[in-house]
Scaffold this active site. Sequence first.
Site, PDB file in Angstrom:
ATOM      1  N   ASP A  70       0.865  -1.169   0.000  1.00 25.88           N
ATOM      2  CA  ASP A  70       0.000   0.000   0.000  1.00 25.88           C
ATOM      3  C   ASP A  70       0.910   1.230   0.000  1.00 25.88           C
ATOM      4  O   ASP A  70       2.119   1.119   0.246  1.00 25.88           O
ATOM      5  CB  ASP A  70      -0.890  -0.040   1.253  1.00 25.88           C
ATOM      6  CG  ASP A  70      -1.709   1.222   1.426  1.00 25.88           C
ATOM      7  OD1 ASP A  70      -2.393   1.619   0.467  1.00 25.88           O
ATOM      8  OD2 ASP A  70      -1.645   1.812   2.517  1.00 25.88           O
TER       9      ASP A  70
ATOM     10  N   ASP B  39      -0.233   5.185   0.993  1.00 23.05           N
ATOM     11  CA  ASP B  39      -0.504   6.156   2.057  1.00 23.05           C
ATOM     12  C   ASP B  39      -0.602   5.468   3.418  1.00 23.05           C
ATOM     13  O   ASP B  39      -1.384   4.528   3.592  1.00 23.05           O
ATOM     14  CB  ASP B  39      -1.823   6.882   1.780  1.00 23.05           C
ATOM     15  CG  ASP B  39      -1.789   7.633   0.472  1.00 23.05           C
ATOM     16  OD1 ASP B  39      -1.223   8.738   0.443  1.00 23.05           O
ATOM     17  OD2 ASP B  39      -2.322   7.108  -0.527  1.00 23.05           O
TER      18      ASP B  39
ATOM     19  N   ASP C 268      -1.243  -0.857   6.067  1.00 28.74           N
ATOM     20  CA  ASP C 268      -1.327  -0.274   7.407  1.00 28.74           C
ATOM     21  C   ASP C 268      -2.735  -0.192   7.964  1.00 28.74           C
ATOM     22  O   ASP C 268      -2.898   0.197   9.121  1.00 28.74           O
ATOM     23  CB  ASP C 268      -0.767   1.154   7.375  1.00 28.74           C
ATOM     24  CG  ASP C 268      -1.714   2.121   6.663  1.00 28.74           C
ATOM     25  OD1 ASP C 268      -2.239   3.044   7.321  1.00 28.74           O
ATOM     26  OD2 ASP C 268      -1.946   1.953   5.458  1.00 28.74           O
TER      27      ASP C 268
END
Length: 219
Positions: free
Chosen positions: A7, A9, A166
């Site tokens: 991922d 961001d 995250d």
Amino acid sequence: MTPIVFDLDGTLIDSAPDIHAAAAKMQEEAGLEPLDLGRIRSFIGNGVPALVERVMEAHALPRDPGRHGALTERFLAHYDAAPAELTRPYPHVPDMLDALAAAGHPLGLCTNKPAGPSRAILAALGLERFFAAVIGGDSLPLRKPDPMPLCAAFAALGGRGLYVGDSEVDAATAEAAGIPFLLFTGGYRKTPVGQLRHEAAFGDFSALPGLVHSLRKAA
């Protein structure tokens, strides 16, 4: 070697300050009081349309597709003009990517951020050279947590492997795709670590190459 998809961001980069700056300009143009950084950070993860929708909800604006489209367009105009002024990689990310690439792992990116800004940020931060595949939120008809984008990223890398993210969205995407998930605990997650499905969790990217090696040996 095992393909690894990341991922963007909240995982490889802390992009919230630039997203907040673009959102503030969008709100000011609309005559709205800008929300603070923490509030905007909590809206990140499901793509730009969802972020704008959450901003509208926070201001108690009525659901109006036309206004939502106009605000989304203004946000993207501001964000595309300066996507990497305040954005920085998390500590040890460049060295971690170097180590994984040197070990022969094909690397890819799967994000709900549009592909154009994603590539611009990677280039600005000197990270674009690591990624053989970049799937953005506008690359396919569906976004995460639908598994389609993640599966497309792995297909571009030549096989299935590990997904690193995250957030709740990333955990759900990995589960839907049947991909082992490694959770970075320092990003934008709101749910306790123990409530998210993951094979392993880490808070420092210098530990990730060793963690990948351990998982490969155990497989």
